[in-house]
Design an enzyme around this catalytic site. Structure first.
Site, PDB file in Angstrom:
ATOM      1  N   GLY A  90       7.067   4.988   7.998  1.00 23.00           N
ATOM      2  CA  GLY A  90       6.138   6.105   8.200  1.00 23.00           C
ATOM      3  C   GLY A  90       6.437   6.813   9.499  1.00 23.00           C
ATOM      4  O   GLY A  90       7.536   6.698  10.048  1.00 23.00           O
TER       5      GLY A  90
ATOM      6  N   LYS B 282       0.862  -1.190   0.000  1.00 14.92           N
ATOM      7  CA  LYS B 282       0.000   0.000   0.000  1.00 14.92           C
ATOM      8  C   LYS B 282       0.895   1.236   0.000  1.00 14.92           C
ATOM      9  O   LYS B 282       1.508   1.578   0.999  1.00 14.92           O
ATOM     10  CB  LYS B 282      -0.927   0.029   1.227  1.00 14.92           C
ATOM     11  CG  LYS B 282      -2.067   1.028   1.012  1.00 14.92           C
ATOM     12  CD  LYS B 282      -2.478   1.816   2.233  1.00 14.92           C
ATOM     13  CE  LYS B 282      -1.617   2.955   2.618  1.00 14.92           C
ATOM     14  NZ  LYS B 282      -1.641   4.148   1.758  1.00 14.92           N
TER      15      LYS B 282
ATOM     16  N   GLU C 241       9.580  15.875  15.148  1.00 15.09           N
ATOM     17  CA  GLU C 241      10.023  15.722  13.768  1.00 15.09           C
ATOM     18  C   GLU C 241       9.228  16.687  12.887  1.00 15.09           C
ATOM     19  O   GLU C 241       8.001  16.608  12.810  1.00 15.09           O
ATOM     20  CB  GLU C 241       9.792  14.291  13.300  1.00 15.09           C
ATOM     21  CG  GLU C 241      10.296  14.093  11.892  1.00 15.09           C
ATOM     22  CD  GLU C 241      10.148  12.658  11.416  1.00 15.09           C
ATOM     23  OE1 GLU C 241       9.051  12.118  11.552  1.00 15.09           O
ATOM     24  OE2 GLU C 241      11.138  12.101  10.908  1.00 15.09           O
TER      25      GLU C 241
ATOM     26  N   THR D  69       6.080   7.889  13.545  1.00 15.68           N
ATOM     27  CA  THR D  69       6.041   7.117  14.789  1.00 15.68           C
ATOM     28  C   THR D  69       4.617   6.890  15.290  1.00 15.68           C
ATOM     29  O   THR D  69       4.271   5.757  15.653  1.00 15.68           O
ATOM     30  CB  THR D  69       6.958   7.779  15.841  1.00 15.68           C
ATOM     31  OG1 THR D  69       8.307   7.646  15.351  1.00 15.68           O
ATOM     32  CG2 THR D  69       6.853   7.115  17.202  1.00 15.68           C
TER      33      THR D  69
ATOM     34  N   GLY E 279       3.144   4.146  13.270  1.00 15.19           N
ATOM     35  CA  GLY E 279       3.817   2.892  13.630  1.00 15.19           C
ATOM     36  C   GLY E 279       3.255   2.311  14.911  1.00 15.19           C
ATOM     37  O   GLY E 279       3.013   1.105  15.023  1.00 15.19           O
TER      38      GLY E 279
ATOM     39  N   CYS F 223      13.674  11.009   6.649  1.00 12.54           N
ATOM     40  CA  CYS F 223      13.605  10.576   8.052  1.00 12.54           C
ATOM     41  C   CYS F 223      14.947  10.732   8.756  1.00 12.54           C
ATOM     42  O   CYS F 223      15.001  10.886   9.963  1.00 12.54           O
ATOM     43  CB  CYS F 223      13.122   9.137   8.122  1.00 12.54           C
ATOM     44  SG  CYS F 223      14.028   8.071   6.998  1.00 12.54           S
TER      45      CYS F 223
ATOM     46  N   GLU G 110      10.059   1.212  10.302  1.00 12.88           N
ATOM     47  CA  GLU G 110      11.057   2.267  10.066  1.00 12.88           C
ATOM     48  C   GLU G 110      10.334   3.580  10.288  1.00 12.88           C
ATOM     49  O   GLU G 110       9.493   3.971   9.469  1.00 12.88           O
ATOM     50  CB  GLU G 110      11.535   2.240   8.608  1.00 12.88           C
ATOM     51  CG  GLU G 110      12.230   0.980   8.185  1.00 12.88           C
ATOM     52  CD  GLU G 110      13.676   0.958   8.611  1.00 12.88           C
ATOM     53  OE1 GLU G 110      14.113   1.877   9.328  1.00 12.88           O
ATOM     54  OE2 GLU G 110      14.355   0.007   8.227  1.00 12.88           O
TER      55      GLU G 110
HETATM   56  P1  NDP Z   1       2.517   8.316   7.756  1.00 15.37           P
HETATM   57  O1  NDP Z   1       2.996   7.567   8.936  1.00 15.37           O
HETATM   58  O2  NDP Z   1       1.326   9.164   7.894  1.00 15.37           O
HETATM   59  O3  NDP Z   1       2.193   7.338   6.531  1.00 15.37           O
HETATM   60  C1  NDP Z   1       3.067   6.320   6.137  1.00 15.37           C
HETATM   61  C2  NDP Z   1       2.249   5.269   5.427  1.00 15.37           C
HETATM   62  O4  NDP Z   1       1.353   4.696   6.375  1.00 15.37           O
HETATM   63  C3  NDP Z   1       1.359   5.821   4.288  1.00 15.37           C
HETATM   64  O5  NDP Z   1       1.239   4.843   3.284  1.00 15.37           O
HETATM   65  C4  NDP Z   1       0.037   6.014   4.989  1.00 15.37           C
HETATM   66  O6  NDP Z   1      -1.079   6.020   4.127  1.00 15.37           O
HETATM   67  C5  NDP Z   1       0.021   4.803   5.904  1.00 15.37           C
HETATM   68  N1  NDP Z   1      -0.874   4.942   7.041  1.00 15.37           N
HETATM   69  C6  NDP Z   1      -1.260   6.078   7.670  1.00 15.37           C
HETATM   70  N2  NDP Z   1      -2.101   5.779   8.682  1.00 15.37           N
HETATM   71  C7  NDP Z   1      -2.228   4.425   8.701  1.00 15.37           C
HETATM   72  C8  NDP Z   1      -2.955   3.521   9.509  1.00 15.37           C
HETATM   73  N3  NDP Z   1      -3.718   3.929  10.520  1.00 15.37           N
HETATM   74  N4  NDP Z   1      -2.844   2.196   9.242  1.00 15.37           N
HETATM   75  C9  NDP Z   1      -2.088   1.747   8.235  1.00 15.37           C
HETATM   76  N5  NDP Z   1      -1.395   2.562   7.427  1.00 15.37           N
HETATM   77  C10 NDP Z   1      -1.441   3.888   7.659  1.00 15.37           C
HETATM   78  O7  NDP Z   1       3.802   9.047   7.293  1.00 15.37           O
HETATM   79  P2  NDP Z   1       3.962   9.988   6.046  1.00 15.37           P
HETATM   80  O8  NDP Z   1       3.517   9.325   4.798  1.00 15.37           O
HETATM   81  O9  NDP Z   1       3.332  11.261   6.438  1.00 15.37           O
HETATM   82  O10 NDP Z   1       5.571  10.077   5.952  1.00 15.37           O
HETATM   83  C11 NDP Z   1       6.294  10.881   6.736  1.00 15.37           C
HETATM   84  C12 NDP Z   1       6.710  10.210   8.027  1.00 15.37           C
HETATM   85  O11 NDP Z   1       7.335   8.966   7.755  1.00 15.37           O
HETATM   86  C13 NDP Z   1       7.705  11.011   8.782  1.00 15.37           C
HETATM   87  O12 NDP Z   1       7.416  11.064  10.124  1.00 15.37           O
HETATM   88  C14 NDP Z   1       9.039  10.274   8.562  1.00 15.37           C
HETATM   89  O13 NDP Z   1      10.008  10.387   9.514  1.00 15.37           O
HETATM   90  C15 NDP Z   1       8.611   8.890   8.426  1.00 15.37           C
HETATM   91  N6  NDP Z   1       9.563   8.207   7.556  1.00 15.37           N
HETATM   92  C16 NDP Z   1      10.441   7.315   8.120  1.00 15.37           C
HETATM   93  C17 NDP Z   1      11.394   6.712   7.356  1.00 15.37           C
HETATM   94  C18 NDP Z   1      12.330   5.707   7.921  1.00 15.37           C
HETATM   95  O14 NDP Z   1      13.010   5.033   7.161  1.00 15.37           O
HETATM   96  N7  NDP Z   1      12.432   5.561   9.215  1.00 15.37           N
HETATM   97  C19 NDP Z   1      11.504   6.990   5.915  1.00 15.37           C
HETATM   98  C20 NDP Z   1      10.523   7.903   5.433  1.00 15.37           C
HETATM   99  C21 NDP Z   1       9.604   8.493   6.241  1.00 15.37           C
HETATM  100  P3  NDP Z   1      -1.638   7.448   3.563  1.00 15.37           P
HETATM  101  O15 NDP Z   1      -0.574   7.981   2.707  1.00 15.37           O
HETATM  102  O16 NDP Z   1      -2.848   7.055   2.840  1.00 15.37           O
HETATM  103  O17 NDP Z   1      -1.901   8.290   4.767  1.00 15.37           O
END
Ligand code: NDP
Length: 490
Positions: free
Chosen positions: A237, A184, A393, A239, A242, A293, A259
């Site tokens: 995504g 997804k 962040e 925290t 997660g 990130c 991650e």
């Molecule tokens: P989110 O955590 O909002 O989203 C990440 C993914 O999770 C998206 O596909 C999102 O879908 C999905 N998602 C959101 N809510 C849910 C849920 N309740 N259940 C299942 N899936 C869900 O992060 P962002 O996309 O806003 O990305 C930015 C964040 O990700 C930052 O905080 C960043 O630090 C972190 N990040 C970490 C990395 C790492 O390697 N540690 C690398 C890149 C980013 P949708 O898009 O539809 O909301």
């Protein structure tokens, strides 16, 4: 008017069981070009029923074994290698598509992200034939050996900041180990993952092995996390997301790897090469417009070199000009979405309110007709670790400069965060460098460099930056499980 593009952007459909299909409920959502704030195209919006269909396709593909039991590891490797080749052959197209969907500078997409994604498939193609168990000398008249088997159906959820690369970091090792997948992608940036699915099919990946279902995280993402036929969930995504996923995954006791976010310290000691450190600080925070990130968002500077370094930073920030991301010379594009831009502007406001000194940037920037989501590279000085901009962040181009007095102070400040994803050290003193590398509670430490990655080197977080390591041999651990087999020899 920004640069024209050669890429024809097609409406996105769900990729299930080897076919591009509409969502069952018929819904779609818009994906937006952040450089122009215009709609690029519509994408089918997956919901629970679509996730269910995709998971059942992945389950059937796993159980009937076209990718594992019925195909040799070397044939799997050949297909993965071909995916890597196809990615390289389509570098320009994928790079431009990524730029249109995410605002990433096209040169970074075509010179870094897509080649790294291709290399990731090539790297894990090499692993496919090298995943095996052990024979173990046990007590008694027994022969004991282990089988290293795929985990099963993997749900993979990816973010918008490195859309194709983050998808590939998860797909390539999972496929090399013989798993099947429902991916997804993030709602802001679903297009390259769908194109990648088509290239995987072209390379010969059997139907059902990879399924891609765009849709809202709270609906499609959650349905994947809760689905009883999914064996593992891997997420990149934020925290809070997660945490929510881990709680929900407990219901079916899925294996989970996360991650997550970061608030990484980038530490400059007084003996450092200050020009190199200034360059590294810029890469640390402004690469990918701060939407990374590993962003070195807290620049810890030894007091005696603070003023000299700050002067260099301000000069360099002045040369980091927001520009059309399709221009090959662009190094700093728009934020991914209006909401993300507004979140960053709110953090900038908070920084001012709490008494940090804004030394450069801080505003929306005008590029083209001014509708795109561009921001100025922003630096705050005089930040203390208790301020919001030093704790949370921001995920944008906002640097907090924090002075420190000595090594102990640097270590205390660097580790004073809930996160532990990465860190940087700038010094000419080898002893100090290695001592700091041991003291920092972070999954990656860069010494006299920053934001360097390789598909062979493990990546992941300490503390609330998550757990599980991606890339290298570590990903093989994530996507396999061990079976112990006993044979009575008496
Ligand atoms: P989110 O955590 O909002 O989203 C990440 C993914 O999770 C998206 O596909 C999102 O879908 C999905 N998602 C959101 N809510 C849910 C849920 N309740 N259940 C299942 N899936 C869900 O992060 P962002 O996309 O806003 O990305 C930015 C964040 O990700 C930052 O905080 C960043 O630090 C972190 N990040 C970490 C990395 C790492 O390697 N540690 C690398 C890149 C980013 P949708 O898009 O539809 O909301």
């Amino acid at each position: 008017m920004l640069s024209p593009t050669k890429v024809k952007v097609e409406p996105g459909k769900l990729f299930i069981n080897g076919q591009f299909v509409d969502a069952q409920a018929g819904g779609t959502f818009d994906t937006i070009n952040p450089a122009t704030a215009t709609v690029l195209t519509q994408v089918a919006e997956g919901r629970e029923a679509d996730i269910d269909m995709a998971v059942k396709a992945a389950r059937a593909a796993f159980d009937s074994g076209p990718w594992t039991r019925k195909m040799s590891a070397s044939d799997r490797a050949r297909i993965l290698w071909k995916v890597g080749d196809l990615l390289l052959a389509h570098t320009e197209e994928l790079g431009e598509l990524e730029t249109l969907d995410s605002g990433k500078p096209v040169t970074e997409c075509t010179k870094i992200d897509v080649p790294l994604a291709a290399d990731c498939f090539h790297y894990y193609a090499g692993w496919a034939t090298k995943i095996h168990g052990e024979t173990i000398p046990v007590r008694g008249p027994f022969f004991n050996y282990t089988l290293r088997e795929p985990v099963g159906v993997c749900g993979q959820i990816t973010p918008w900041n490195f859309p194709i690369l983050m998808a590939v970091w998860k797909l390539a090792p999972a496929l090399a180990c013989g798993n099947t997948i429902v991916l997804k992608p993030a709602s802001y940036t679903p297009l390259t993952a769908l194109r990648l699915a088509a290239l995987c099919k072209e390379a010969g990946l059997p139907d059902g092995v990879l399924n891609v279902v765009p849709g809202a995280g709270s609906v499609a993402g959650m349905a994947l996390v809760r689905h009883p036929m999914v064996d593992k969930i891997a997420v990149t995504g934020s925290t809070p997301v997660g945490q929510q996923i881990m709680r929900e995954a407990a219901g079916t006791l899925k294996k989970v790897s996360l991650e997550l976010g970061g608030k990484s310290p980038n530490i400059v000691l007084a003996d450092a090469d200050l020009d190199a450190a200034a360059r590294g600080a810029m890469t640390g925070i402004f690469y990918n417009k701060g939407e990374i990130c590993t962003a070195g968002s807290r620049l810890l500077v030894e007091q005696s070199v603070h003023d000299a370094l700050l002067e260099k930073l301000v000069e360099r920030a002045g040369k980091t000009v927001p520009a059309d991301p399709l221009d090959p010379k662009c190094r700093f594009g728009p934020q991914v979405a209006e909401a993300q831009m507004n979140t960053i502007l709110r953090y900038i406001g908070k920084g001012k309110e709490e008494g940090a000194r804004l030394v450069t940037g801080g505003n929306r920037a005008k590029v083209g007709d001014g509708k795109g989501f561009f921001l100025e590279p922003t630096i705050f000085d005089g930040v203390t670790n208790d301020m919001t901009i030093a704790r949370e962040e921001i995920f944008g181009p906002v640097l907090s400069v924090i002075p420190f007095s000595d090594m102990e102070d640097a270590i205390a400040k660097a580790n004073d965060t809930i996160y532990g994803l990465s860190s940087g050290i700038w010094t000419r003193d080898i002893k100090k460098a290695h001592r700091l590398a041991r003291e920092l509670r972070a999954g990656t430490v860069w010494i006299n460099t920053y934001n360097v990655f390789d598909n062979a080197s493990p990546f992941g977080g300490y503390k609330m930056s998550g757990f599980g390591r991606e890339l290298g041999a570590a990903s093989i651990e994530l996507y396999t499980q061990t079976k112990s087999v006993w044979v009575d020899l008496s």
